[in-house]
Design an enzyme around this catalytic site. Structure first.
Site, short mmCIF file in Angstrom:
data_model
loop_
_atom_site.label_atom_id
_atom_site.label_comp_id
_atom_site.label_asym_id
_atom_site.label_seq_id
_atom_site.Cartn_x
_atom_site.Cartn_y
_atom_site.Cartn_z
N ASN A 187 0.81 -1.21 0.00
CA ASN A 187 0.00 0.00 0.00
C ASN A 187 0.85 1.27 0.00
OD1 ASN A 187 -2.93 0.93 0.24
ND2 ASN A 187 -1.94 2.12 1.85
N ASP A 188 1.37 1.65 1.15
CA ASP A 188 2.07 2.93 1.26
C ASP A 188 3.30 3.02 0.36
OD1 ASP A 188 0.31 3.88 3.28
OD2 ASP A 188 1.34 2.60 4.72
N VAL A 189 3.96 1.89 0.10
CA VAL A 189 5.21 1.93 -0.66
C VAL A 189 4.99 2.19 -2.14
CG1 VAL A 189 6.40 0.44 0.98
CG2 VAL A 189 5.23 -0.58 -0.98
#
Length: 466
Positions: A391-393
């Site tokens: 997700n965040d990466v």
């Protein structure tokens, strides 16, 4: 007696060299197994030689000490062996966290015993014993909280009212007690020592409570570094050169890793500790566009007839245990002439190297796994970027939205690929609670479901197309 002391010193030197060479070999996936064996041999040697340590009135250690040591090794070794055999790869982060904590707790325990014995002399020894006790206690209690969060026994984040003020007051109180203990030396009262240890333990808990899953890899690495420092300090206190060397090596390696991971997130360590991403929704506003679903058949055809596919694994792949299916799919695509590579972000998963270990377990060759710096320029030439549970990466807001908590964090440029397929169980935000703008882009499609089942469906359709 001199011969025994010489043998102990020489053995400690050999063990220290084995530790250092083992750590060096662990820096590469291809030699990591050898490094673990070397370090393990060093640990066995150091433990065995400890039984030869002369006692106060006999040539060798008193029998009652030997019996207690043997019982402790039997209990600790048995527990570690059983849990090491049973732990799943998805639970490896919490096992690392609890082992970090045990090391810190052991260092604090050494300090407590030395304080109780009353044999320490000199301000330097008292200062190092107190520092080791402080750092070890914080690492111990903080690692227990990290374990509880990763194990799902505790909420991802819990923030007290005026959290930072509480941290500062408690830190000053703990440091004040430590300074008083060093100043008073042998005459420090028991209540002061007890209060010091309790406040240090509480400080570790309070500091770790607000930290959410997005920051947990950095926190685990930080506690590892703290444990190493505590062990090194206590090694000096009891005059054990091996503990000093091992502690310094672990502390230095952990500190370097923590700095590298903080840099990978573009967040100072102080920011991670005192302004953590809490896990609550923190999106800056509504994102234009809609999530577009794709079927396994269409995803399979899109990748089967591509020239280059880049796979980005995340914690969702680990939870589903889908790494073996991913490798099976990769081999099918390569048999069809597709160039397939794996892209790993430094903070993907729940601990450093988590994704690398999972892929290696599934049999993915090391030369197919690339770090962010090595592969980011390739995304613009990729036909498909397949994101599995990450997700965040891969969140583009890190490049564009200055109001986002992850703004400035280097990300994998999945959105630069011609097409993006995201395997995800649902439409919710990721572990950090930040909405992912990638999912709403025109070139992105969502393949919903568990990674295990979704990739299995893709495999069947690739086989049919072949």
């Amino acid at each position: 007696m001199d011969e025994i002391r010489w043998l102990i010193g020489a053995s400690y030197l050999v063990a220290a060299v084995l530790f250092i060479f083992g750590l060096k070999e662990m820096s590469s996936p291809s030699t990591a197994r050898k490094g673990i064996v070397w370090a393990g041999v060093g640990m066995v040697l150091a433990t065995a030689v400890t039984f030869l340590t002369p006692g106060e009135s006999t040539l060798f250690m008193p029998l009652d000490n030997i019996i207690l040591m043997a019982i402790a090794i039997a209990i600790g070794g048995s527990v570690a062996w059983i849990f090491g055999k049973r732990v799943a790869m998805t639970d490896m982060p919490q096992m690392v966290a609890i082992y970090n904590g045990m090391g810190g707790g052991a260092a604090a325990g050494i300090a407590a015993v030395e304080f109780a014995r009353g044999h320490m002399e000199g301000a330097v020894i008292f200062a190092l014993a107190t520092l080791g006790a402080l750092i070890g206690s914080i690492s111990f209690s903080g690692s227990i909280v990290a374990f509880a969060k990763l194990q799902g026994l505790m909420n991802k984040a819990f923030r007290l009212p005026a959290q930072n003020a509480v941290n500062i007051v408690l830190a000053f109180a703990t440091f004040g007690l430590g300074i008083a203990i060093v100043w008073l030396g042998q005459s420090a009262p028991a209540w002061m020592l007890i209060a010091f240890f309790i406040s240090a333990l509480v400080l570790g808990v309070i500091v770790t409570l607000p930290i959410g899953g997005a920051d947990m890899p950095v926190v685990i690495s930080l506690f590892n570094a703290l444990t190493g420092l505590a062990v090194g300090f206590e090694g000096y206190v009891i005059g054990n050169p091996l503990l000093i060397i091992a502690g310094i090596v672990v502390g230095a390696a952990g500190t370097l890793l923590t700095q590298l991971m903080a840099k990978a997130m573009n967040r100072p360590i102080a920011n991670i500790l005192f302004q953590p991403i809490s896990g609550e929704a923190q999106a800056g506003g509504a994102i234009d566009g809609t999530m577009k679903e794709i079927l396994a058949l269409d995803a399979a055809m899109m990748m089967r007839y591509s020239g280059k596919v880049i796979i980005i694994p995340g914690y969702g792949m680990a939870v589903a245990g889908a790494q073996h299916k991913v490798w099976e799919m990769t081999k099918l695509l390569e048999d069809a002439g597709v160039d397939v590579r794996f892209a790993i972000h430094p903070v993907a998963g729940r601990m450093p190297g988590h994704m690398n270990v999972l892929l290696a377990e599934a049999g993915v060759p090391y030369e197919k796994i690339f770090d962010l710096e090595e592969i980011n320029s390739d995304f613009s030439q990729a036909d498909v970027a397949l994101v599995i549970g990450a997700n965040d990466v891969v969140n583009p807001v890190a490049r564009a939205d200055k109001s986002s908590p992850i703004y400035g964090m280097p990300i994998l440029n999945a959105d630069y690929a011609a097409q993006v397929i995201v395997v995800k169980r649902g439409q919710g935000a990721g572990y950090s609670g930040i909405e992912n703008a990638l999912f709403y882009k025109e070139n992105c499609h969502m393949l919903y479901g568990s990674a295990q089942k979704a990739i299995a469906d893709v495999i069947q359709n690739v086989k049919t197309a072949g």
